[in-house]
Design a protein around this motif. Structure first.
Motif: not given
Length: 464
Positions: A123, A127, A177, A180-181, A184, A277, A281, A285
């Motif tokens: 991840w 980025l 992101w 990832g939200l 994570h 994170l 994230s 966002c």
């Protein structure tokens, strides 16, 4: 720039708009009705594009499928979380559920943090790489794909909506992101469950924690344990010393130190990074959310803006700067006039019927000119000879008066007693009012104008 022009569409509307754009890559849709509906809205060009997409999306079933996706998304996420938690409990069970109550701390640490460390590294690398390089390997992408499959099936519009949504996220630099939200958050919940299960087992059962090796030196494990324990030690977790690590049969106090060291490593290297994170994230966002809108500068949207501009009513051309130096023509005196009505169709559309219905049979003259200079000159010469009492100028209400129209009207007024305007084929009251406002600004307010033939004749007679 107005606030309306700066207002970005809501994300669902932006997804529908982009989905329609991708659909029209294969050929334009029949959008005549949607275009007229959107053009009738008193809004900026971008809002009209969104409204057109809404109209077409309803016909294609995009809104219904998007609504189903939003209904299924929490349930799919809950199922995915349950699977990950069960997997985490399985890992915890492998660590503390052995029948011999013996835990190899290094193997346990690698088992619990290995996959987490690999996915986190992918991840972070993603980025800096082009969008989508590792996107399909994330739990966020898996959640989105499963939601689309459950909500739309294989033959629905879900793939189109997914493509539109990921395209918007990519353009806003939010794809890693947003995914990832989700990822994570799932990982953080999984680590919380694993830690809770381990602490419960370690608190109420007796385990033997140690390390084993065949080819490595004991000094290597001393360095590894102390290096990994440095960061947890900053939060108060104990670190086994060299004697404890090298002890063949550690005592009860040493076993407690080993257990807390293992717990601290999982919390610091597993749970805390994922929690941090999640917050990062969410903040990214929130910050970049206004950028979640289509690329209005793309040729596709510029073409739509041009089509809307072509449908807009034409604006009145600025009045002649020299007009204030002109006096309003009053027409011929009664002694110079001859009875009769002279009807002139001025710059009418070719498909408009002529002569117009409803005119009296006693009308002296009925003519139609295209507005060219020779046609105007010929008509003015004829008026100069006839000197009619009234000239009824028939104009297309949806068209716009300009300086040429004003000059022609002034010249007509010099060869007749009065001139009246019949604004035929008016689309609405605003079109008629636009002509009246123009007459007022041109200092020709005494010229009667109406979109009804009987009204303009009666008002004209009363005025006269």
């Amino acid at each position: 720039m107005t606030t309306t022009a700066l207002r970005a569409p809501a994300f669902p509307d932006a997804v529908i708009t982009e989905a329609v754009r991708w659909t029209e890559q294969n050929g334009p849709l029949d959008d005549a009705s949607a275009l007229r509906t959107a053009a009738s809205r008193n809004a900026d060009g971008h809002s009209r594009i969104v409204e057109r997409a809404r109209q077409l999306g309803e016909r294609m079933g995009l809104q219904a499928e998007l609504a189903r996706g939003r209904q299924w998304a929490p349930w799919v996420l809950l199922a995915l979380v349950a699977l990950v938690v069960i997997a985490g409990l399985g890992l915890a069970g492998q660590v503390v559920g052995g029948s011999d109550r013996h835990i190899n701390v290094i193997v346990a640490l690698v088992s619990l943090l290995g996959l987490h460390a690999l996915t986190l590294a992918l991840w972070l690398v993603g980025l800096w790489l082009p969008a989508g390089t590792f996107g399909t390997a994330s739990l966020g992408w898996l959640w989105l794909s499963l939601t689309a499959r459950v909500a739309g099936g294989q033959r629905g519009q879900a793939p189109l909506l997914v493509r539109a949504a990921t395209g918007l996220l990519t353009r806003a630099r939010l794809l890693p992101w947003a995914f990832g939200l989700v990822s994570h958050g799932i990982w953080a919940l999984s680590f919380a469950v694993v830690l809770a299960a381990m602490l419960f087992a370690l608190a109420f059962r007796s385990y033997t924690l140690s390390w084993e090796t065949t080819i490595l030196e004991p000094a290597f494990f001393v360095r590894v344990v102390q290096a990994l324990g440095w960061l947890p030690a900053q939060l108060g977790f104990p670190v086994p010393d060299a004697a404890t690590v090298q002890s063949a049969v550690p005592g009860a106090a040493a076993q407690r130190t080993w257990a807390l060291w293992l717990t601290g490593c999982i919390a610091v290297y597993g749970l805390l990074p994922r929690l941090a994170l999640v917050l990062l994230s969410a903040a990214v966002c929130r910050h970049r959310r206004p950028a979640l809108q289509p690329d209005w500068q793309a040729p596709y949207y510029r073409k739509l803006l041009s089509r809307f501009a072509a449908l807009a009513p034409p604006a009145i051309v600025d009045a002649d700067p020299g007009r204030e130096h002109l006096t309003a023509p009053t027409g011929l005196s009664a002694s110079e006039q001859h009875d009769g009505l002279f009807v002139v169709g001025f710059e009418l559309p070719p498909d408009l019927p002529w002569p117009p219905a409803g005119l009296s049979a006693s009308t002296a003259q009925v003519q139609r000119i295209d507005g060219s200079a020779p046609a105007r000159r010929a008509l003015l010469d004829q008026l100069a000879q006839v000197h009619p009492r009234t000239v009824l100028l028939v104009c297309h209400a949806a068209s716009s008066p300009d300086r040429g129209t004003e000059r022609f009207l002034r010249e007509v007024l010099t060869h007749c007693g009065e001139c009246r305007l019949w604004l035929t084929d008016a689309p609405n009251a605003a079109a008629t009012q636009r002509w009246r406002d123009w007459l007022r600004d041109a200092e020709l307010a005494h010229v009667v104008a109406s979109d009804r033939l009987d009204a303009v004749l009666q008002e004209g007679s009363a005025t006269a």
